[in-house]
Scaffold this active site. Sequence first.
Site, PDB file in Angstrom:
ATOM      1  N   GLU A  23     -47.931 -12.826 -28.983  1.00 46.79           N
ATOM      2  CA  GLU A  23     -48.399 -11.527 -28.518  1.00 46.79           C
ATOM      3  C   GLU A  23     -47.371 -10.890 -27.593  1.00 46.79           C
ATOM      4  O   GLU A  23     -46.640 -11.588 -26.905  1.00 46.79           O
ATOM      5  CB  GLU A  23     -49.686 -11.709 -27.712  1.00 46.79           C
ATOM      6  N   CYS A  53     -44.529  -6.785 -21.605  1.00 49.87           N
ATOM      7  CA  CYS A  53     -44.787  -8.189 -21.307  1.00 49.87           C
ATOM      8  C   CYS A  53     -44.487  -8.972 -22.578  1.00 49.87           C
ATOM      9  O   CYS A  53     -45.052  -8.702 -23.628  1.00 49.87           O
ATOM     10  CB  CYS A  53     -46.250  -8.347 -20.885  1.00 49.87           C
ATOM     11  N   CYS A  74     -47.743 -23.152 -25.535  1.00 52.58           N
ATOM     12  CA  CYS A  74     -47.134 -23.532 -24.263  1.00 52.58           C
ATOM     13  C   CYS A  74     -47.435 -25.004 -24.007  1.00 52.58           C
ATOM     14  O   CYS A  74     -48.502 -25.498 -24.363  1.00 52.58           O
ATOM     15  CB  CYS A  74     -47.717 -22.687 -23.129  1.00 52.58           C
ATOM     16  N   CYS A 131     -51.806 -25.583 -18.352  1.00 53.45           N
ATOM     17  CA  CYS A 131     -52.682 -25.005 -17.319  1.00 53.45           C
ATOM     18  C   CYS A 131     -54.084 -24.871 -17.923  1.00 53.45           C
ATOM     19  O   CYS A 131     -54.258 -24.259 -18.979  1.00 53.45           O
ATOM     20  CB  CYS A 131     -52.148 -23.641 -16.871  1.00 53.45           C
ATOM     21  N   CYS A 169     -55.801 -21.408 -19.135  1.00 59.88           N
ATOM     22  CA  CYS A 169     -54.999 -20.419 -19.873  1.00 59.88           C
ATOM     23  C   CYS A 169     -55.155 -20.585 -21.381  1.00 59.88           C
ATOM     24  O   CYS A 169     -55.104 -21.702 -21.902  1.00 59.88           O
ATOM     25  CB  CYS A 169     -53.531 -20.565 -19.460  1.00 59.88           C
ATOM     26  N   CYS A 223     -52.657 -12.883 -21.825  1.00 59.29           N
ATOM     27  CA  CYS A 223     -52.184 -14.241 -22.090  1.00 59.29           C
ATOM     28  C   CYS A 223     -52.800 -14.991 -23.260  1.00 59.29           C
ATOM     29  O   CYS A 223     -53.634 -15.864 -23.076  1.00 59.29           O
ATOM     30  CB  CYS A 223     -52.398 -15.086 -20.847  1.00 59.29           C
TER      31      CYS A 223
HETATM   32  N1  SAH Z   1     -45.694 -19.861 -18.005  1.00 62.16           N
HETATM   33  C1  SAH Z   1     -45.517 -18.773 -17.075  1.00 62.16           C
HETATM   34  C2  SAH Z   1     -46.013 -17.424 -17.651  1.00 62.16           C
HETATM   35  C3  SAH Z   1     -47.501 -17.451 -17.859  1.00 62.16           C
HETATM   36  S1  SAH Z   1     -48.423 -15.952 -17.941  1.00 62.16           S
HETATM   37  C4  SAH Z   1     -46.232 -19.090 -15.776  1.00 62.16           C
HETATM   38  O1  SAH Z   1     -46.903 -20.099 -15.710  1.00 62.16           O
HETATM   39  O2  SAH Z   1     -46.076 -18.331 -14.820  1.00 62.16           O
HETATM   40  C5  SAH Z   1     -48.317 -15.194 -16.380  1.00 62.16           C
HETATM   41  C6  SAH Z   1     -49.446 -15.505 -15.388  1.00 62.16           C
HETATM   42  O3  SAH Z   1     -50.760 -15.282 -15.939  1.00 62.16           O
HETATM   43  C7  SAH Z   1     -49.424 -16.946 -14.914  1.00 62.16           C
HETATM   44  O4  SAH Z   1     -49.539 -16.966 -13.514  1.00 62.16           O
HETATM   45  C8  SAH Z   1     -50.664 -17.518 -15.576  1.00 62.16           C
HETATM   46  O5  SAH Z   1     -51.142 -18.641 -14.892  1.00 62.16           O
HETATM   47  C9  SAH Z   1     -51.603 -16.341 -15.550  1.00 62.16           C
HETATM   48  N2  SAH Z   1     -52.758 -16.455 -16.469  1.00 62.16           N
HETATM   49  C10 SAH Z   1     -52.836 -17.136 -17.615  1.00 62.16           C
HETATM   50  N3  SAH Z   1     -54.072 -17.023 -18.160  1.00 62.16           N
HETATM   51  C11 SAH Z   1     -54.797 -16.244 -17.332  1.00 62.16           C
HETATM   52  C12 SAH Z   1     -56.143 -15.775 -17.338  1.00 62.16           C
HETATM   53  N4  SAH Z   1     -56.965 -16.044 -18.330  1.00 62.16           N
HETATM   54  N5  SAH Z   1     -56.556 -14.991 -16.313  1.00 62.16           N
HETATM   55  C13 SAH Z   1     -55.691 -14.671 -15.308  1.00 62.16           C
HETATM   56  N6  SAH Z   1     -54.414 -15.079 -15.253  1.00 62.16           N
HETATM   57  C14 SAH Z   1     -53.968 -15.875 -16.238  1.00 62.16           C
END
Ligand code: SAH
Length: 354
Positions: free
Chosen positions: A90, A103, A110, A114, A117, A333
């Site tokens: 995406e 973005c 990934c 986490c 996510c 995300c």
């Molecule tokens: N791998 C990178 C980029 C991830 S996306 C990282 O970890 O930073 C960017 C941000 O969005 C990250 O801080 C991630 O933890 C957050 N994120 C992911 N899923 C989310 C969700 N469902 N709600 C809010 N933030 C989210």
Amino acid sequence: MKHLLDTTDDELKQWLEERGLPKYRAAQIRRWAYTGRAGSFDDMTDLPRELREKLAAEFTLFTGKVVAHKQADDGTEKLLLEWPDAHRIECVLIREGKRRTICISTQVGCAMGCVFCASGLDGVARNLTTGEIVEQMLQLNRLQTAEERLSNVVVMGMGEPLANLDRLLPALDQATRPDGLGIGGRHVTISTVGLPPAMDRLTELHTNYHLAVSLHAPNDELRTEIVPVNKSITIQAVIDAADRFFADNGRRLTFEYVLLGELNDRPEHARELVAILRGRTALLNVIPYNPVAGLPYREPSHKAQERFLEILRDGGLNVQVRTRKGDQIDAACGQLRRSMPGEPQVVALAMPRG
Ligand code: SAH
């Protein structure tokens, strides 16, 4: 077929030379892709027809198929791209005032795991190539009207950018080159889960990119529960690497903190956070959780969020709450990918639903 965007300028010039064609055509082709916003070689109308045909026979300009294009009322647009190997990623265009932020994703899935996510639920399938990263930018660039210009890039889509730095960096070069997308390096933000060796590598490259570090918890026990890779890293190592980046690059650091209801949103978490971040030139970006279907995590209550922010501000931290964009189009995300039919990985979802 070769992906044109995975072909260097020198390779393209050589290709032209081998066919007895002038090398200056390379710059022309480039201009079409980046500023002319061509969607195919056929759109490159000031190239001789024969050259366009030759290019089309050996190269693809865009290898990704747009399998979904969603638009939200707030101007946010999201593309779901499918590569020839059927993997999908995406990317998003966000409109805010004069700002046009894209973005982009760096991996299919990934590996960081986490727990909240959507992107990493099935692990990582593969890295994106440089061309695939550039292609996202160009496909999004094409969604704009003639008057609009991309101003910012955030590497906050699917994947961990610092786990694919070798392919990301040349793509960011294309984004920032004056004859590329011409976006200022200062308007590029790389978001990372916090991988210290890769952060150090980035520091040593002396870029003017902005770094955002996803913290999500103020102590190792909780962080390891939410961000499993933390187990072998530790918060202190992440913050130390962030400090080294700041010492070299001087750009204000950003720490991201996704606020998960009743998990990391308690007053004591806020107090601990103040203790570990105090005294830094840093911005703490608090992101209320955007619920993911099938995952047991919740948004914070309004009361918990306000209390949390109050403690941070009283503690002297520079805090910002990230407002949501494009909610109605699953813009956060990895969520669109999962909500689309034809995504084979959805059936493999092992998480409890509810
Ligand atoms: N791998 C990178 C980029 C991830 S996306 C990282 O970890 O930073 C960017 C941000 O969005 C990250 O801080 C991630 O933890 C957050 N994120 C992911 N899923 C989310 C969700 N469902 N709600 C809010 N933030 C989210």
